[in-house]
Enzyme design. Structure first.
Site, PDB file in Angstrom:
ATOM      1  N   ARG A 110      -2.587   7.565  -6.249  1.00  0.00           N
ATOM      2  CA  ARG A 110      -2.825   7.319  -4.617  1.00  0.00           C
ATOM      3  C   ARG A 110      -4.428   7.107  -4.424  1.00  0.00           C
ATOM      4  O   ARG A 110      -4.990   7.862  -5.393  1.00  0.00           O
ATOM      5  CB  ARG A 110      -2.327   8.579  -4.058  1.00  0.00           C
ATOM      6  N   CYS A 136       0.992  -1.123   0.119  1.00  0.00           N
ATOM      7  CA  CYS A 136      -0.062   0.038   0.012  1.00  0.00           C
ATOM      8  C   CYS A 136       1.069   1.098  -0.102  1.00  0.00           C
ATOM      9  O   CYS A 136       1.517   1.543  -1.044  1.00  0.00           O
ATOM     10  CB  CYS A 136      -0.975  -0.059   1.025  1.00  0.00           C
ATOM     11  N   HIS A 180      -3.118  -5.251   1.332  1.00  0.00           N
ATOM     12  CA  HIS A 180      -2.398  -5.602   2.656  1.00  0.00           C
ATOM     13  C   HIS A 180      -2.434  -6.959   3.054  1.00  0.00           C
ATOM     14  O   HIS A 180      -3.047  -7.652   3.574  1.00  0.00           O
ATOM     15  CB  HIS A 180      -2.908  -5.034   3.785  1.00  0.00           C
ATOM     16  N   GLU A 214      -0.596  -8.665   4.811  1.00  0.00           N
ATOM     17  CA  GLU A 214      -0.329  -8.980   6.441  1.00  0.00           C
ATOM     18  C   GLU A 214      -1.730  -8.922   7.254  1.00  0.00           C
ATOM     19  O   GLU A 214      -1.682  -9.307   8.166  1.00  0.00           O
ATOM     20  CB  GLU A 214       0.770  -7.928   7.108  1.00  0.00           C
TER      21      GLU A 214
END
Length: 189
Positions: free
Chosen positions: A106, A79, A169, A171
């Site tokens: 972005r 990200c 993401h 994670e």
């Protein structure tokens, strides 16, 4: 093997928890003296790229990390990390590390309310869960950039040399394969 996690702002703890699950030693990078420790790879977490860049400069870590990335240190960026690596950012005159020959947009999916979860293919891995939070996407990529993942026709995963960048993401989900591929790259470099 030791992985450094940029721990100035953002979702760094979740990356550390993923590394713990994989049994990989890690350190946090919070100030310039942390760079004196030995580490074999770098994770740039999600968060706020402008804030992270400002703090990198304030802590005098920006140029040393940029040089390590340019010299081939394996990097996993998620990200905001993707934005930090990009050589160009749509609508901005300046980039940050500018080590990855991509242009990013972005907040490409809108504000926080535009966040979403999906499952899609990552080349070399298979289908993985993807959580997007105020995520960017890659609007342009140099010819030597490998496109690893696309969602709805937008590029959301790329690799160039030892640099991996994902708009989502990994994670935040239980699937460890993206981190495993990164760790394998460290082992092979």
């Amino acid at each position: 093997m030791t992985v450094a996690v940029l721990a100035l702002q953002g979702a760094f703890i979740e990356h550390e928890q993923m590394l713990d699950r994989l049994g990989v030693a890690h350190i946090e990078l919070r100030q310039a003296t942390d760079l004196k420790q030995d580490f074999d790879g770098l994770i740039l977490p999600g968060g706020e790229s402008t804030t992270q860049s400002l703090l990198l400069h304030e802590q005098e870590m920006f140029e040393p990390l940029q040089k390590r990335i340019q010299d081939g240190m394996p990097v996993l960026a998620t990200c905001a990390g993707m934005i930090l690596l990009a050589s160009a950012i749509e609508g901005q005159d300046a980039a940050h590390f500018a080590t990855f020959p991509i242009t990013v947009k972005r907040n490409a999916y809108g504000r926080q309310l535009g966040s979403f979860h999906t499952v899609s293919e990552v080349k070399g891995i298979g289908e993985v869960p993807m959580t997007f939070i105020r995520a960017p996407y890659v609007s342009e990529a140099a010819p030597d950039v490998k496109i690893l993942a696309e969602v709805d026709g937008k590029i959301v995963g790329v690799r160039c040399g030892n640099q991996f960048a994902y708009a989502f993401h990994p994670e935040l989900d239980q699937d460890t394969r993206i981190h495993e591929l990164f760790l394998q790259t460290i082992a092979n470099s």
